[in-house]
Design a protein around this motif. Structure first.
Motif, PDB file in Angstrom:
ATOM      1  N   THR A 185       0.839  -1.192   0.000  1.00  0.00           N
ATOM      2  CA  THR A 185       0.000   0.000   0.000  1.00  0.00           C
ATOM      3  C   THR A 185       0.875   1.243   0.000  1.00  0.00           C
ATOM      4  N   GLN A 186       0.400   2.270  -0.699  1.00  0.00           N
ATOM      5  CA  GLN A 186       1.112   3.543  -0.779  1.00  0.00           C
ATOM      6  C   GLN A 186       0.152   4.689  -0.502  1.00  0.00           C
ATOM      7  N   THR A 187       0.631   5.661   0.223  1.00  0.00           N
ATOM      8  CA  THR A 187      -0.132   6.893   0.417  1.00  0.00           C
ATOM      9  C   THR A 187       0.802   8.088   0.341  1.00  0.00           C
ATOM     10  N   PRO A 188       0.325   9.229  -0.191  1.00  0.00           N
ATOM     11  CA  PRO A 188      -0.983   9.431  -0.806  1.00  0.00           C
ATOM     12  C   PRO A 188      -1.000   8.922  -2.244  1.00  0.00           C
ATOM     13  N   LYS A 189      -2.131   8.970  -2.904  1.00  0.00           N
ATOM     14  CA  LYS A 189      -2.206   8.600  -4.319  1.00  0.00           C
ATOM     15  C   LYS A 189      -1.788   9.768  -5.206  1.00  0.00           C
ATOM     16  N   THR A 248       2.209   6.662  -6.433  1.00  0.00           N
ATOM     17  CA  THR A 248       1.894   8.027  -5.993  1.00  0.00           C
ATOM     18  C   THR A 248       2.282   8.976  -7.113  1.00  0.00           C
TER      19      THR A 248
END
Lengths: 112, 113
Positions: free
Chosen positions: B5-9, B108
């Protein structure tokens, strides 16, 4: 050094056409070779691999053969579908190394 | 399993600002990497890690820092953003015995104005 060169894109085909995306490489020793696929809006996924000369990797109807004599790993599919529209990346890992080296990617669009 | 998972997009920064891109994986993978993807240039390795507490530079490390305090997390820090850092950033992880089988996050998209 180690590098991967792919055919220039974008490539546009009609559904059920035959696909070839060319990939050649430069590497010291005996690398392992890979094709990755990136569907729109997503990260890359491993599509197929070949770890030694004359190996054929295959998955989802795609095939690629490790040709040491021509330093090539061309991606082929006999009959493409609209759902195959994506960006395809050829990549290698040099023998004994751990880091992937990617080509620049080839965008494929399949029209119905 | 959430995978990687990565944040932010999406993120827009002004030149000189700093920020951290987050990356986490729940597959207990030893290897983690950060790439940037630019048109016509494929993916280029920024930094990578072979385990908690161990990081190393990739092909284009300048302007970025990383740390790996846990197996799960591998944040990427932009120290002072520049327009040349406008790109799509991908985090990836893999097992030690299959470093080529990398699992990528969704990316991102960063714009620096």
């Amino acid at each position: 050094g180690n590098s991967v060169t792919q055919m220039e894109g974008p490539v546009t085909l009609s559904e059920e056409a035959f696909l070839t995306i060319n990939c050649t490489y430069t590497a010291t020793g005996y690398p392992s070779l890979f094709w990755y696929v990136q569907y729109p809006g997503e990260g890359l996924q491993l599509l197929l691999k070949a770890t030694k000369a004359d190996d054929k990797g295959s998955n989802k109807g795609f095939e690629a053969t490790y040709r040491k004599e021509t330093t090539s790993f061309h991606l082929e599919k006999g009959s493409v579908q609209v759902s195959d529209s994506a960006v395809y990346f050829c990549a290698l890992i040099p023998w004994g190394a751990q880091k992937l080296v990617f080509g620049q990617g080839t965008r494929l669009t399949i029209n119905p | 399993n959430a995978g990687v998972t990565q944040t932010p997009k999406f993120q827009v920064l002004k030149t000189g600002q700093s920020m951290t891109l987050q990356c986490a994986q729940d597959m207990n993978h030893e290897y983690m990497s950060w790439y940037r993807q630019d048109p016509g240039m494929g993916l280029r390795l920024i930094h990578y890690s072979v385990g908690a507490g161990i990081t190393d530079q990739g092909e284009v490390p300048n302007g970025y820092n990383v740390s790996r305090s846990t197996t799960e997390d591998f944040p990427l820090r932009l120290l002072s953003a520049a327009p040349s850092q406008t790109s799509v950033y991908f985090c990836a992880s893999s097992r030690r015995d299959t470093p080529y089988e990398q699992y990528f996050g969704p990316g991102t998209r960063l714009t620096v104005t």
